[in-house]
Design a protein around this motif. Structure first.
Motif, PDB file in Angstrom:
ATOM      1  N   SER A  60      31.623  50.939  37.413  1.00 18.39           N
ATOM      2  CA  SER A  60      32.247  50.448  36.398  1.00 18.39           C
ATOM      3  C   SER A  60      33.145  51.196  35.296  1.00 18.39           C
ATOM      4  O   SER A  60      34.219  50.760  34.811  1.00 18.39           O
ATOM      5  N   LYS A  61      32.982  52.449  35.514  1.00 21.23           N
ATOM      6  CA  LYS A  61      33.701  53.232  34.766  1.00 21.23           C
ATOM      7  C   LYS A  61      35.047  53.337  35.344  1.00 21.23           C
ATOM      8  O   LYS A  61      36.227  53.166  34.639  1.00 21.23           O
ATOM      9  N   LYS A  62      35.221  53.380  36.502  1.00 18.92           N
ATOM     10  CA  LYS A  62      36.656  53.118  37.276  1.00 18.92           C
ATOM     11  C   LYS A  62      37.447  51.875  36.909  1.00 18.92           C
ATOM     12  O   LYS A  62      38.499  51.809  36.580  1.00 18.92           O
ATOM     13  N   THR A  63      36.601  50.552  37.058  1.00 10.82           N
ATOM     14  CA  THR A  63      37.151  49.495  36.766  1.00 10.82           C
ATOM     15  C   THR A  63      37.469  49.342  35.493  1.00 10.82           C
ATOM     16  O   THR A  63      38.441  48.687  34.794  1.00 10.82           O
ATOM     17  N   HIS A  64      36.767  50.140  34.446  1.00 11.53           N
ATOM     18  CA  HIS A  64      37.337  49.997  32.874  1.00 11.53           C
ATOM     19  C   HIS A  64      38.548  50.883  32.793  1.00 11.53           C
ATOM     20  O   HIS A  64      39.469  50.497  32.030  1.00 11.53           O
ATOM     21  N   ALA A  77      34.917  45.703  34.485  1.00 13.26           N
ATOM     22  CA  ALA A  77      34.839  44.504  34.977  1.00 13.26           C
ATOM     23  C   ALA A  77      33.961  44.760  36.472  1.00 13.26           C
ATOM     24  O   ALA A  77      34.004  45.962  36.918  1.00 13.26           O
ATOM     25  N   ASP A  78      33.389  43.771  36.801  1.00 13.96           N
ATOM     26  CA  ASP A  78      32.616  43.707  38.324  1.00 13.96           C
ATOM     27  C   ASP A  78      33.709  43.726  39.227  1.00 13.96           C
ATOM     28  O   ASP A  78      33.328  44.405  40.431  1.00 13.96           O
ATOM     29  N   ILE A  79      34.771  43.187  39.160  1.00 14.17           N
ATOM     30  CA  ILE A  79      36.001  42.893  39.958  1.00 14.17           C
ATOM     31  C   ILE A  79      37.085  43.083  39.447  1.00 14.17           C
ATOM     32  O   ILE A  79      37.395  42.300  38.384  1.00 14.17           O
ATOM     33  N   ILE A  80      37.900  43.567  40.139  1.00  9.47           N
ATOM     34  CA  ILE A  80      39.622  43.599  39.499  1.00  9.47           C
ATOM     35  C   ILE A  80      40.437  43.451  40.698  1.00  9.47           C
ATOM     36  O   ILE A  80      39.934  43.921  41.733  1.00  9.47           O
ATOM     37  N   THR A  81      41.137  42.376  40.829  1.00  9.52           N
ATOM     38  CA  THR A  81      42.032  42.008  42.124  1.00  9.52           C
ATOM     39  C   THR A  81      43.542  42.264  41.685  1.00  9.52           C
ATOM     40  O   THR A  81      43.918  41.648  40.625  1.00  9.52           O
ATOM     41  N   LEU A 100      48.624  41.773  51.062  1.00 12.17           N
ATOM     42  CA  LEU A 100      47.971  40.935  50.045  1.00 12.17           C
ATOM     43  C   LEU A 100      47.788  41.648  48.849  1.00 12.17           C
ATOM     44  O   LEU A 100      47.874  41.208  47.775  1.00 12.17           O
ATOM     45  N   GLY A 101      47.129  42.727  48.816  1.00  9.37           N
ATOM     46  CA  GLY A 101      46.993  43.649  47.895  1.00  9.37           C
ATOM     47  C   GLY A 101      45.603  44.186  47.780  1.00  9.37           C
ATOM     48  O   GLY A 101      45.076  44.525  49.124  1.00  9.37           O
ATOM     49  N   GLU A 102      44.746  44.536  46.612  1.00 10.04           N
ATOM     50  CA  GLU A 102      43.621  45.253  46.746  1.00 10.04           C
ATOM     51  C   GLU A 102      42.519  44.627  45.860  1.00 10.04           C
ATOM     52  O   GLU A 102      42.925  43.844  44.791  1.00 10.04           O
ATOM     53  N   ILE A 103      41.222  44.601  46.573  1.00  7.40           N
ATOM     54  CA  ILE A 103      40.074  44.244  45.577  1.00  7.40           C
ATOM     55  C   ILE A 103      39.330  45.374  45.077  1.00  7.40           C
ATOM     56  O   ILE A 103      39.006  46.301  46.159  1.00  7.40           O
ATOM     57  N   VAL A 104      38.873  45.612  43.704  1.00  6.45           N
ATOM     58  CA  VAL A 104      38.300  46.705  43.611  1.00  6.45           C
ATOM     59  C   VAL A 104      36.909  46.077  42.850  1.00  6.45           C
ATOM     60  O   VAL A 104      37.075  45.199  41.950  1.00  6.45           O
ATOM     61  N   ILE A 105      35.870  46.568  43.509  1.00  9.00           N
ATOM     62  CA  ILE A 105      34.649  46.278  43.039  1.00  9.00           C
ATOM     63  C   ILE A 105      33.785  47.402  42.521  1.00  9.00           C
ATOM     64  O   ILE A 105      33.432  48.368  43.270  1.00  9.00           O
TER      65      ILE A 105
END
Length: 169
Positions: A60-64, A77-81, A100-105
């Motif tokens: 979650s540090k990375k998604t922040h 976030a739990d997920i970023i697209t 299509l892109g990237e999903i980050v979880i």
């Protein structure tokens, strides 16, 4: 049949996700969604031979960081697209391939169960695939700004999850 290329990377050390299994099940989910609602998605009326997407597993540090740096939102976030193809009106098909892109979880959020009130999942693996199916919906151009859109996205996710026998979520 369209070739589907899925690339994964896990930079979260506390859960060694079975990336081979993730790739296989994500491919099944995406094939289901394309056959079920592809004509309503960003792929409609496009000519392509292959589809590519990336999945990054992190904390979650990375998604922040990503939220703050790229979305001007100050929370983990739990997920970023990052829907490269769906969100860009200048999107292009290069050599017959759609990226299509990237999903980050954030796997620490999956483990903690922060999202389980929405998915009703029984375990972290089911939660993971609930999030992946949600990310796929975004990569295909579906959003949930209204209650009607949200209900559509969740209903399609649940239908897609049935294709990997997680339809009890």
């Amino acid at each position: 049949m369209t070739q589907i290329n899925i690339f994964t990377e896990n930079i979260y050390s506390d859960w060694k996700v079975n990336e081979k299994d993730v790739i296989e099940k994500t491919r099944i989910l995406l094939e289901f969604l394309i056959s079920d609602i592809g004509n309503k998605s960003c792929l409609n009326n496009k000519k392509y031979e292959s589809i590519t997407l990336d999945i990054l597993f992190c904390d979650s540090k990375k998604t922040h960081e990503l939220n703050r740096d790229y979305r001007e939102k100050d929370y983990a976030a739990d997920i970023i697209t990052f829907a490269i193809f769906a969100d860009d009106e200048n999107s292009f098909i290069f050599d017959g391939d759609i990226n299509l892109g990237e999903i980050v979880i954030a796997l620490d959020k999956v483990i903690s169960g922060d999202n389980r009130d929405i998915s009703n999942s029984k375990n972290k693996e089911q939660e993971l695939f609930f999030l992946i199916s949600h990310g796929l919906m975004h990569l295909l151009g579906f959003d949930h700004q209204t209650e009607e859109e949200y209900n559509f996205v969740i209903a399609e996710q649940k239908r897609a999850l049935g294709s990997i026998e997680y339809d009890k979520i």
